[in-house]
Design an enzyme around this catalytic site. Structure first.
Site, PDB file in Angstrom:
ATOM      1  N   HIS A  55     -12.070  80.527  85.809  1.00 37.28           N
ATOM      2  CA  HIS A  55     -12.985  79.529  85.051  1.00 37.28           C
ATOM      3  C   HIS A  55     -12.206  78.394  84.206  1.00 37.28           C
ATOM      4  CE1 HIS A  55     -16.433  81.837  85.660  1.00 37.28           C
ATOM      5  NE2 HIS A  55     -15.860  82.865  85.460  1.00 37.28           N
ATOM      6  N   ASP A 102     -12.491  87.094  83.099  1.00 33.19           N
ATOM      7  CA  ASP A 102     -13.275  87.548  83.989  1.00 33.19           C
ATOM      8  C   ASP A 102     -13.419  86.663  85.382  1.00 33.19           C
ATOM      9  OD1 ASP A 102     -14.286  85.299  82.649  1.00 33.19           O
ATOM     10  OD2 ASP A 102     -16.349  85.576  83.407  1.00 33.19           O
ATOM     11  N   GLU A 103     -13.890  87.494  86.397  1.00 37.57           N
ATOM     12  CA  GLU A 103     -14.221  86.787  87.678  1.00 37.57           C
ATOM     13  C   GLU A 103     -13.059  85.955  88.326  1.00 37.57           C
ATOM     14  OE1 GLU A 103     -18.938  86.064  87.942  1.00 37.57           O
ATOM     15  OE2 GLU A 103     -17.984  84.517  86.486  1.00 37.57           O
ATOM     16  N   VAL A 104     -11.870  86.462  88.205  1.00 41.58           N
ATOM     17  CA  VAL A 104     -10.979  85.785  88.492  1.00 41.58           C
ATOM     18  C   VAL A 104     -10.704  86.066  90.386  1.00 41.58           C
ATOM     19  CG1 VAL A 104      -8.347  85.570  88.712  1.00 41.58           C
ATOM     20  CG2 VAL A 104      -9.590  86.123  86.762  1.00 41.58           C
TER      21      VAL A 104
END
Lengths: 526, 526
Positions: free
Chosen positions: A261, A321-323
């Protein structure tokens, strides 16, 4: 005719006027969120702005000059008597003739008027309203704020003993996917205070834009914001948000989400992101933060040092998050680094390595890290202490159980995602959440420090933020403040929430309707 | 230094300033809804408020004094130069030094400046923009309004030939389930004009409340409104709405929905509704309008006479939807009437009898009736001519086919229900509607006079009306205005709609975002 001769005439007039001024009080029947203990009688006072006053109790540690409470008295006076400053002198003449005094006495045990609310703030209060007076007692000024808020909703005879169920009652705004003008953030803080929410989780930057104007790295917003002058938060903007929040007993927890992100970060900080490869050559696109080079950690250390300086709260959210691992995997330097570190092909180890590093930085700055659950998912046996925020749908209670079993504090966001426009009457869906309904010891339950409403920005900006937040976030607010046993039934809660929503409208919060009906004061677009 | 000596300095300044003033023009790349024919070049004019003017063409039937166009010139000048009145004289000094003239010449064939738009209004126009001038030609002032709207979006060299695909491009607001303050209606009319929607279908009364203040039957709102003073539309409010709409080329079609959806009518008009029975005794509750008594028809005749007087449009919507027969069935007088009329047990015949009666009244008043499809469903072989509005989900195209086969005009609303908060990016769902994609003759297709966006009020009031309407209603607006062949691809439309949404924001319309991103001018809460 002498003045005294027209007395009865004047008194009649006055009653009419007071009735008009006081009518809203009679409409608000309940308190939202529900206090822990509440006893009410039907007796009501008519309030006159001339004889209404806030005062500090003689035994109060805070007295006139207490910034937080002085400002609160000013705010709440206008909430009670919104038209006072516009009433004509003629009308006020009549009101002067036979006023009923009403004194709100506020006593706090500890002063702390210039401090910030924190995770250990005592928000409890007792409130006793009887004829002509209200006595509000609390340990801290923050508790006094909560009590003043309740007082607004119960001018009739009332005894309240109140305290929050959870210390962390958050609301996330995402100012990266869409820029939110300052007024939209301040307005949200107002409504949070009305609902007794106490943590503003500022998801300030993300892939699409970097609106935070860093003093250390000005190019981050110069190059990464949607616009370098109009779509940024200057240092003074941030100070204003923090002070506005402090005055309302609200903590500001900033999130600088990495290593994923971070697309917008890369524009103003060359070398920070991982160059993705196509075969043996760089593809020209970039992935997450590059966790293999020293410059990354130097940059993060500087940024976090600034964050510590700018944001007084002891918590900082580090994201995690969400790597996506695809870009790391494509990059030969990253693969070499993996080998050197003995991570094999397990990129979750690389992510953990990175997160541990920046959590250590945060700890060295005396800050507590919050991270998204992904970080915990990768390594359930954490080396350091951090707070986990559970956000993934599915069995979020299972996750709460595991996190608390590992001895970590946890915040529940998963069932409070309000950004998707589910039909409004679905407020009960948020109301019916049971944050502690997992099997676990009392010790585990105590590690659940609270919950958080999340308003992500894909489809939300200043045009639709308020009606999408309110009154649905109020449902979460009651769940996080009140006794669950006393608030299990959404049908019973409905009329109180309907009333509270009208009260929000009256105070200028653009809260959408729950169902067919009306408010005395409809939204007037201001 | 003499004034002329500083000329080059001033010119430089002026260019900078003009660039600022004109910058919005350069951002708006397309026109929404798409004109039928459009040819553009990249040439652009810089506009200066000092040398910009609207003028009437020498051959124009309308000249200065034409209310509709004079007002439009005033409106659109402010839209082009929003900051003109706030620019300092100093700045204007510089701007005066080297202005480029730009003249918009408007010519209409027929005057009609004091009339109302109607079903036969010619909305076509041609627009030719070249260096220093724009020439706008139309048959009627309504066409000129549409052309001015397009002009706002294309200041570069452009040739447009344009006309609407459908004559009826409506938008329904429901002011009964929630009261909408006047400003919310006027704002909606503004946005309708920007989107070239041309019929405001005012679903003004329904079960929950009767906000229309009738001059003939004042008790209807006195007793049936949410509040008899604050939650009503006075006669002057209605006049204001109609005039605001007229100035924008928008028709106002009121709906007085009966015999169902009339609970609020009963409060101010005793004897109007059918008393429901429980066994042989009245239950105390009431059903639809009582179609068996003369007083009902006298009342409806008086009401419709007033409606004709107040609302100039030749259409009136009589509702006729969702009539529950249970109450009629329970009532012995109604059953007796059924017997007398030879309706047997078929209550659809009773509903048809009632609807035919009031449609005859409307016809006698020289008005065309619109009714919801239920009326057609009951009797597919209508005795009189009326316009059918198709609203039921399912195969709405099948219904369009049947209605047109019966020789009736039809309006399509079913796929344009926007009140349910489906995720925003579902705008394509409305865009992809194909109103004529049913098997039928050319004659049948011609009977499809248009479509209508419906914004029902169960969960909608002034707090969330605008973001829920816009920009999704724009998708329907393009479908109803533009050539379907040229606008089949939602992906291609997306960037234009995104831009148009930003333009709506700039004009103060609270239109929600389509996806991640930003507008130069974000919503500022005004």
């Amino acid at each position: 005719m002498s003045r005294s001769g027209s007395h009865s005439h004047r008194v009649r007039w006055w009653c009419l006027i007071v009735a008009v001024v006081a009518v809203w009080v009679q409409q608000v029947e309940g308190v939202w969120p529900l206090p822990q203990q509440l006893h009410q009688s039907a007796d009501r006072d008519c309030l006159s702005p001339q004889r209404f006053s806030f005062t500090y109790g003689r035994d109060s540690a805070a007295q006139t000059g207490c910034s937080v409470l002085d400002a609160a008295f000013k705010r709440y006076f206008s909430i009670i008597f919104p038209d006072f400053t516009t009433l004509s002198e003629n009308v006020l003449q009549y009101m002067w003739s036979e006023p009923q005094p009403f004194v709100v006495s506020v006593s706090v045990k500890t002063r702390g008027c210039d401090g910030y609310p924190d995770e250990d703030s005592d928000e409890s209060y007792t409130l006793s309203v009887s004829e002509g007076q209200a006595v509000l007692r609390s340990v801290s000024v923050w508790g006094a704020l909560r009590g003043l808020e309740s007082l607004m909703l119960v001018i009739n005879s009332t005894e309240i003993v109140d305290f929050p169920r959870f210390a962390f009652r958050g609301l996330l705004l995402d100012t990266s996917r869409h820029y939110l003008p300052l007024y939209a953030i301040l307005k949200t803080l107002d409504a949070m205070a009305y609902s007794k929410l106490n943590v503003f989780h500022w998801h300030i930057v993300d892939d699409p834009s970097f609106p935070y104007q860093s003093r250390t790295f000005p190019d981050l917003s110069n190059k990464g914001a949607f616009h370098p002058f109009t779509h940024i938060y200057t240092q003074s903007d941030v100070i204003r948000v923090i002070e506005h929040a402090r005055m309302r007993g609200i903590r500001v927890v900033p999130e600088f989400d990495s290593p994923g992100h971070t697309q917008s970060w890369g524009k103003g900080q060359p070398g920070l992101l991982t160059p993705c490869y196509k075969g043996s050559v760089p593809s020209g696109s970039f992935g997450p933060v590059d966790p293999t080079v020293d410059t990354t950690y130097k940059f993060m250390a500087s940024l976090l040092k600034e964050v510590k300086f700018v944001f007084p709260d002891s918590y900082v959210h580090l994201g995690g998050d969400e790597v996506s691992f695809a870009c790391w995997q494509s990059n030969p330097n990253v693969r070499k680094f993996m080998e050197k570190m003995g991570f094999g092909k397990d990129f979750t180890k690389l992510e953990s390595f990175y997160m541990e590093s920046i959590m250590n930085m945060t700890a060295a700055l005396n800050k507590t890290s919050i991270v998204w659950q992904d970080v915990f998912d990768y390594h359930e046996r954490p080396r350091s202490k951090y707070v986990v925020e559970v956000w993934k749908q599915g069995c979020y209670l299972c996750k709460m159980r595991r996190v608390t079993k590992a001895g970590l504090k946890v915040i529940l966001a998963a069932p409070f995602y309000l950004d998707l426009p589910i039909p409004t009457h679905s407020w009960a869906r948020y109301y019916n959440v049971r944050p502690l309904a997992f099997r676990g010891t009392d010790e585990q339950k105590k590690l659940v420090i609270g919950g958080e409403v999340a308003m992500w920005g894909e489809y939300v900006d200043a045009t639709n933020l308020s009606p999408r937040l309110w009154p649905r976030a109020c449902a979460a607010a009651e769940r996080l403040w009140s006794n669950e046993e006393k608030t299990l039934n959404a049908d019973l809660a409905f009329p109180r929430l309907k009333e509270f929503r009208c009260e929000l409208l009256r105070r200028g919060i653009q809260a959408e309707p729950l169902f067919v009906g009306h408010c005395r004061h409809e939204y007037d677009g201001l």
